[in-house]
Structure formats: structure tokens, C-alpha cells
Write a protein that holds these residues in place. Structure first.
Motif: not given
Length: 620
Positions: A57-58, A500-505, A530-535, A546-547
């Protein structure tokens, strides 16, 4: 040589002996300090790249800031500036600058965090040394360095690292401000540090203010009128240091900046005072994950979630600090030792009580904000009592503190009973022996008394030190990491990737699809959270919208705005993802994200690539 010269030689040797001893002592102090800071740096930097992006996320926001100055200033999640992260961006600015200088990668992202940790240890040492001496400063710094939550956060890309450094700097400035003939600038400098701490993690930075203000007004070695005037100036400086950024963002036209993530009204004031402010106390965080008061109460800091992060030396800090106040109860108003104890205990108690009883989102790693206060109280209190080791009352307190600390370590280690089971009995043996030697310290030869101190420090720091080593040896990712031995998801293991919490690869085929003709679009894709978008953004290097922000509950963009973006050909793909909601039956925030997902599914054809559902928004 003349007779006079021969007679003078022994005299010169006698005069030079104290000089040589002072030089050796100074060298010893420098070497021991360098060992503390070097060991801290090694602990925080060793194999740092193993965590990859850590908190995606960050990390995605830092990537965006390395590509766009506007994204850097606002703390946007993507370089196209759709929405910001749900924090004010001071912590991101440090990492952004590192990424711009050294290129965006895991090391340029995380090394600044580690260096902030080393600097925090150095500042705590400096603050405690001025009151308790070199040994007290070393002990305080070691306690901070080996606190598991500190090891976790100074190896991670969350705002807490910069917050802790700035609060420790502020504490040092207050210590300097109360000294005789101190500069009038020290207290305003503390205000500057706290103000920028606010820009790192908002209202949490203000929890130290009651203790800092009370200590200065009580103990500063200037007349009362001067104390009041300097305090007022410091408050003004704090407000300006914290508020300049809020004022700029609030006055900036909404159409010319990203949406303020974490707010429901596109307001940085709502973010700072609501979602990340009083909402954390009451649990009334619109757009949040719902009430999080699963373990609210006085025992929370010692519970299964937070205990292993911070509780190892909490009892010692309270016992030694309170005992130190008893020793100094008849000291003059301006006594520096008592003032220092009040500063660290005040920080510890106020922040600890808020953390214990807050009903909103309260993650275990937040406890890193207690670590400098624990270190300060232990360092000053232990030094004060050790100086009085000829008094049976002082040695009784030191002995009791050692036994309580040993018991606390055993209780915390039992929670991971299959991990290094030999450590518990070893700490018990060393702790009991050290306690016995401390009780007799006033009657022991100097060498044996020094050995007692060494054993006590070894016993007290072995538990948190072992947890910190385990933390450093374990890669951590996701939004809710936890310190300690690795156990998969949950304490010690961070969070699993995905969601959501861990993002995606994303897989190679999905990445290739998103990269195709990405320069023709403002956003290569959009997805909820945001975490999904971040990955996806970190993997492709292209902006991903990040909707709904972090929780998918912000009204950004609205369905109408999203439809306009699609009609203008600015978004290539929509990536289907799970929409996170509150716990239980709670449902807060906007439905815009779910409305957008439903509209896309009803109007565009789904394609599955690498198990991921995508919608090409350029093809009906």
C-alpha cells in the motif's frame, strides 16, 4: 638528567595518570556507543530486501511519488493522482526522496526506515545520557533497539518509523529546554518535531504533549512567566508545523488534486480529526472496518496481540520509574532526574492508556510508539537506583524488578512454546542469579557488582532480543505485520499475500496485458481497494486506480465520474476483486465501489487471465 628533573619525573607521571584514565574512559564510551549504533544498524538492515515491498500500500505510493512531484506532495496512491493514501504523507516524503536519488527498489524504500531507527536509538541515548550518564543512555538505547515492535517497524515502510524518531527528537529537545541557561529555541524545536510527527501519523503524535508540557512548566530553570511564554510559543510552533500542510490541501481546488483517501467528504481535516483522529478512540470511523474493540481494557498491552510486541519491559519501566520518583521526591523543583522520569513515564502512561482503551482500529505494531518511553524510564530509573545500591531499599527494588521482568519473559515466551523452548529456563536461571546478586550489590566487590549488572541486562533483554532477531530473520508483508517468531499469518508472520490487507502478486500474463499500450491510458487498470491496486501497479510500473481507497469505502470516484473516465478512454481494464466491508453486520462508508463493480460487470465482457477476472473497458 639533573637531580631536579629526576625528582620531578614521578610527579609528572602522577599528574598524567588521571589524564590517561580520562582518555581511556572517553574512548570506552565512544566505542560502546558505536557498538550500540552499529549493532542496531546491523539488526535493522541485515537482509532487508527479503521483505520485498513490505507494505505494498505504501510502497505503491512511494513508486508514484518517485514518478510525479504532485503525487509525492499529496501522497497519492498512483502517479495519475486518483486518490491519496489514508495518512498525511511526511513519512512517504523521506522514502520518495530516497527512491528519486537511488531508484525505486526494495532497498531504497526500506533503508530510510532502518536509518530512522538508528537515529531514534541515538537520540534516546543522548536524552538519557544527559540525565543518567553514559551507562543509562546505553541501556535505554538497547531497550529501544531490541523492542520487537521497533525491529519490525524500522524494517518496514509504515509511517510509525518516522513518528517514533520525531517524538524521540522532541523528547531530547524538552530535556535540553529544562536545563540551566538553555536556549529559548529548544522548546519550539520540540514543537517542530511534534508538528512533523503529526504529518507522519496525525493525532497520535499529540499523545506526548501532556507529559512534555507538564515537565517543562514544572522543571525548567527559568521564571514562571518565562516558562508560560515559551510554552505558548511552542504550542504555536506545533500548530504551524502540523497545520501548514492541512491548510494548503484544504485550500487547493478539489478538481486540481487527488481525492483525500480515508475521508468521506474529500477533506484532509476529516481525515486527520475523524478517521485517523477521534474515530480511533470512539470506534466511530465512517468508511473504516467497524468496531475493533475485541480486547479493550487495561490488559490489552499484555494480551496475545500486543504483548509480544512491547510488554517485555513494561513492568520494569513502571517499577523503576515510580521508584525513581520516590527517591527524588524531596529534590528541588528543577531536578533534572525527576523531570526526565516524569517525561518518560508521562509519555508511557498517556499513550499506553489511550492504546489500551481505544475502540477504533488499533494494530499491534502501533505499540512501537511506547518503546522510547520504556527505554527512557528503564535507563534513568535503573541508573538512579544503582547509584544508591548501598541502600537496601534500592537493591530490593532492583531485585524485585529483575524477578518481575523474568516472569514477564516466561509468560510471553510460553505463547510460542515450540519456539526455542530452552530459552525460558535459561532466562529463569540467569534472571534469578542476577536478582540475588543485585540484592547484595552494595556489599560486593566492584568486579562482581559489574558482573551482576551484565547478568541483569542479559536476562532482561534476552526475551525481546530473541523476538527481535526472529523478526529480522522473517520477511514481513501486508498491512498488519506482527513481530516475533514466524507462524504464518498472524503474530510474527505478517499477513498472507492477496486480498485487501496483503495486496496481490499478479501473474506474468496479467502483467503483460496491463502493460500493453499502457501509455495510451491515464490508468492501466482500476480495481477496488488500494492494496489490490498496489500489487498490480508495483508489478507493471503503471498507474492503477484504487477505487474506493484503502477499504473500498471512499466515494472516489463516484459511479458517474468513473463512467466519464471510461467514456474518455482513460482506463484500460477493470480488475475484479473482493470488496472488503466492516466486521460482523456493520457497513459504513460509500457504496460507490460496489456500484462501479456492478456497472462494469453488467456492461462489459469478463476475461480470465491467470485466474484473475478482467474487463476491457475499451470494448463493449
Amino acid at each position: 638528567m639533573t637531580t631536579t628533573a629526576l625528582e620531578a619525573a614521578p610527579s609528572r607521571r602522577i599528574e598524567l595518570a588521571p589524564v590517561r584514565a580520562k582518555k581511556r574512559a572517553a574512548l570506552t564510551r565512544r566505542v560502546s556507543l558505536l557498538m550500540l549504533l552499529g549493532g542496531t544498524a546491523l539488526l535493522y538492515i541485515w537482509d532487508l530486501g527479503a521483505s520485498g515491498w513490505a507494505n505494498q500500500f505504501y510502497a505503491a505510493a512511494v513508486q508514484a511519488g518517485s514518478q510525479s512531484w504532485e503525487a509525492m506532495f499529496f501522497g497519492s496512491s498512483d502517479a495519475a493522482n486518483a486518490i491519496t493514501v489514508d495518512k498525511t504523507p511526511a513519512a512517504l516524503w523521506v522514502m520518495d526522496l530516497s527512491a528519486r536519488i537511488f531508484g525505486f527498489n526494495s532497498w531504497s524504500l526500506l533503508v530510510p526506515q532502518a536509518l530512522e531507527g538508528v537515529a531514534a536509538v541515538a537520540m534516546l541515548y543522548a536524552a538519557v545520557r544527559r540525565v543518567g550518564g553514559h551507562g543509562a543512555g546505553l541501556l535505554a538505547g538497547a531497550v529501544l533497539a531490541l523492542t520487537p515492535a521497533a525491529t519490525l517497524m524500522f524494517r518496514f515502510d509504515n509511517p510509525d518509523a518516522l513518528l517514533v524518531l520525531l517524538l524521540t527528537v522532541a523528547a531530547y529537545c524538552v530535556v535540553r529546554a529544562i536545563e540551566k541557561d538553555s536556549s529559548a529555541w529548544w522548546l519550539p524545536l520540540a514543537g517542530v518535531a511534534i508538528g512533523f510527527g503529526f504529518l507522519a501519523k496525525m493525532m497520535q503524535a499529540f499523545l506526548v504533549l501532556p507529559a512534555f508540557a507538564a515537565v517543562f512548566l514544572l522543571a525548567a530553570q527559568v521564571p514562571l512567566r518565562t516558562r508560560i511564554v515559551r510554552s505558548v510559543i511552542a504550542v504555536v510552533v506545533t500548530v504551524v508545523s502540523a497545520g501548514w500542510y492541512l491548510a494548503i490541501v484544504a485550500l487547493w481546488p478539489e478538481s486540481a488534486r487527488p481525492y483525500i483517501g480515508g475521508s468521506q467528504d474529500n477533506s484532509v481535516l476529516e481525515l486527520a480529526l475523524g478517521y485517523n483522529g477521534f474515530g480511533r478512540l470512539t470506534g466511530n470511523e465512517v468508511g473504516g472496518l467497524g468496531n475493533m474493540n475485541f480486547d479493550v481494557g487495561w490488559a490489552r498491552l499484555f494480551g496475545s496481540e500486543m504483548g509480544g510486541q512491547i510488554a517485555w519491559l513494561l513492568p520494569a519501566a513502571l517499577i523503576l520509574g515510580i521508584a525513581g520518583l520516590g527517591v527524588t521526591r524531596r529534590a528541588p523543583r528543577t531536578d533534572a532526574v525527576r523531570a526526565s522520569l516524569l517525561l518518560w513515564l508521562g509519555w508511557l502512561v498517556v499513550t499506553g492508556v489511550v492504546f489500551s482503551f481505544a475502540n477504533g482500529i488499533m494494530h499491534p505494531y502501533y505499540t512501537v510508539a511506547l518503546a522510547p518511553a520504556v527505554g527512557g524510564a528503564v535507563g534513568v530509573g535503573a541508573s538512579l537506583l544503582w547509584q544508591r545500591r548501598n541502600d537496601i531499599r534500592a537493591t530490593a527494588v532492583l531485585t524485585g524488578t529483575m524477578l518481575v521482568t523474568t516472569m514477564a519473559a516466561v509468560v510471553l515466551l510460553v505463547r510460542t512454546e515450540d519456539w526455542n523452548p530452552w530459552l525460558r529456563p535459561a532466562i529463569v536461571v540467569v534472571g534469578v542469579v542476577a536478582a540475588g546478586m543485585l540484592f547484595c550489590a552494595g556489599r560486593l566487590p566492584k568486579a562482581i557488582a559489574t558482573a551482576a549488572v551484565a547478568l541483569a541486562v542479559l536476562a532482561g533483554l534476552s526475551g525481546p532480543g530473541a523476538y527481535s532477531l526472529a523478526t529480522a530473520a522473517t520477511p514481513h508483508t501486508g498491512a498488519i505485520p506482527s513481530a516475533g517468531p514466524s507462524s504464518g499469518a498472524g503474530p510474527g508472520g505478517g499477513m498472507p499475500t492477496g486480498g485487501l490487507l496483503g495486496g496481490v502478486t499478479p501473474g506474468a500474463n496479467v502483467t503483460a496485458a496491463l502493460r500493453a499500450n499502457a501509455d495510451d491510458y491515464t490508468w492501466a487498470a482500476a480495481t477496488v481497494g488500494s492494496s489490490n491496486a498496489a500489487g498490480y501497479q508495483l508489478e507493471t510500473g503503471n498507474p492503477v486506480m484504487a477505487v474506493g481507497g484503502f477499504n473500498g469505502t471512499d466515494p472516489a470516484p463516484t459511479l458517474a465520474q468513473f463512467q466519464d473516465y471510461v467514456a474518455e478512454g482513460r482506463i484500460h481494464y477493470f480488475i475484479d476483486s473482493e470488496i472488503m466491508r466492516g466486521f460482523g453486520s456493520e457497513k459504513t462508508g460509500s457504496d460507490a465501489a460496489s456500484d462501479i463493480a456492478a456497472w462494469v460487470a453488467a456492461n462489459y465482457t469478463a476475461t480470465t487471465i491467470d485466474g484473475v477476472t478482467l474487463y476491457d473497458l475499451t470494448v463493449h
